[in-house]
Design an enzyme around this catalytic site. Sequence first.
Site, short mmCIF file in Angstrom:
data_model
loop_
_atom_site.label_atom_id
_atom_site.label_comp_id
_atom_site.label_asym_id
_atom_site.label_seq_id
_atom_site.Cartn_x
_atom_site.Cartn_y
_atom_site.Cartn_z
N GLY A 8 26.84 23.44 36.63
CA GLY A 8 27.61 22.21 36.43
C GLY A 8 26.88 21.23 35.55
O GLY A 8 27.00 20.01 35.72
N GLN A 12 29.01 14.70 34.69
CA GLN A 12 28.40 13.38 34.62
C GLN A 12 27.00 13.37 35.23
O GLN A 12 26.05 12.89 34.62
CB GLN A 12 29.30 12.37 35.35
N LEU A 13 26.85 13.92 36.42
CA LEU A 13 25.54 14.03 37.05
C LEU A 13 24.71 15.13 36.40
O LEU A 13 23.52 14.94 36.12
CB LEU A 13 25.71 14.31 38.54
N ILE A 35 31.11 26.15 33.54
CA ILE A 35 32.27 26.97 33.23
C ILE A 35 32.83 26.62 31.85
O ILE A 35 33.47 27.44 31.21
CB ILE A 35 33.35 26.82 34.31
N ASP A 51 31.06 30.82 35.68
CA ASP A 51 31.99 30.45 36.74
C ASP A 51 31.28 30.79 38.05
O ASP A 51 31.03 31.97 38.35
CB ASP A 51 33.29 31.25 36.60
N TYR A 141 38.15 17.37 49.65
CA TYR A 141 36.77 17.21 49.15
C TYR A 141 35.83 16.93 50.31
O TYR A 141 34.78 17.58 50.46
CB TYR A 141 36.74 16.08 48.12
#
Length: 319
Positions: A8, A12-13, A35, A51, A141
């Site tokens: 990932g 943003q992070l 991904i 992925d 979430y």
Amino acid sequence: MDKILVIGACGQLGSELTNELGKIYGNENVIASDISQPNAAIKDFSFEQLDVMNSARLAEIVDHHGINQVYHLAAILSAKGEENPQWAWNLNMTGLLNVLELAKEKQLKRIYWPSSIAVFGPSTPRVNTPQDTVMDPNTVYGISKLAGERWCEYYFEKYGVDVRSLRYPGLIGYKSLPGGGTTDYAVDIYHKALSGDKFECFLSEDTYLPMMYMSDAIKATIDLMRAPDEQVKVRSSYNVSAISFSPTEIVESIQKHIPDFKASYNPDFRQAIADSWPDSIDDSVARNDWGWEPAYDLDTMTSDILKNLPELLSSFQQA
């Protein structure tokens, strides 16, 4: 030599964490993966398209690069998750279990996985929410993050997997665009202020939420991962916090620099999500265990963003 995989890394992070890890361990020892195709923020790193649902591909990357630490950041965030709950649950849970199972099989040195204040819910004490408390999340979430915390502790207790986690509050950064979270208004608002646009907030003006500047989030993450084993006493996820504010207060902070800035309020479905989360977080356990201490408050964060964001936006326009 530590060899790190960031899953990932385009987010943003992820983009900011990847760059900070590169400063500590050397860019050659940090592998970025996502991904999607790589972006300019991680152009200085080796990149693997991944992925995280594909466990075979994950194992192939770990073997190829000799990875011994994984920062697993890939997830569907709160607002996006409510649009497609089954997809969000599947990605968030299967991705984590793939990483944990790989860590067990290959005896990886250390795993990082972020949780969130979304694990709390309507019955959770809203002010100074303690480390151990009622957790009744009502978003997919939050449900996936709470389940993930239990899996992390399970893999540590049953298999000795050294997995570490933080319950992030809302994260505010200026180096990349928002990623679909309920707290993302506090990122977009600075872009609107600098462009001279009026800002329409999707939360009510008096909605308090725990927040943290991205620099502090990166510091907390790396400090936890580098802490000696004996200092890491919570194996589900640590509360961390820095500041709590409402949309009105962030507008007032911006107006100290841009007096003409205006905002209006038009709450949407994200208001119900925010209303189920705490107003403020008690992170004394993290402070006592491994010395967590934030560096930014609301006004110092605002000053730093308004100072640095124009140059970044200009570079994007020229690219």
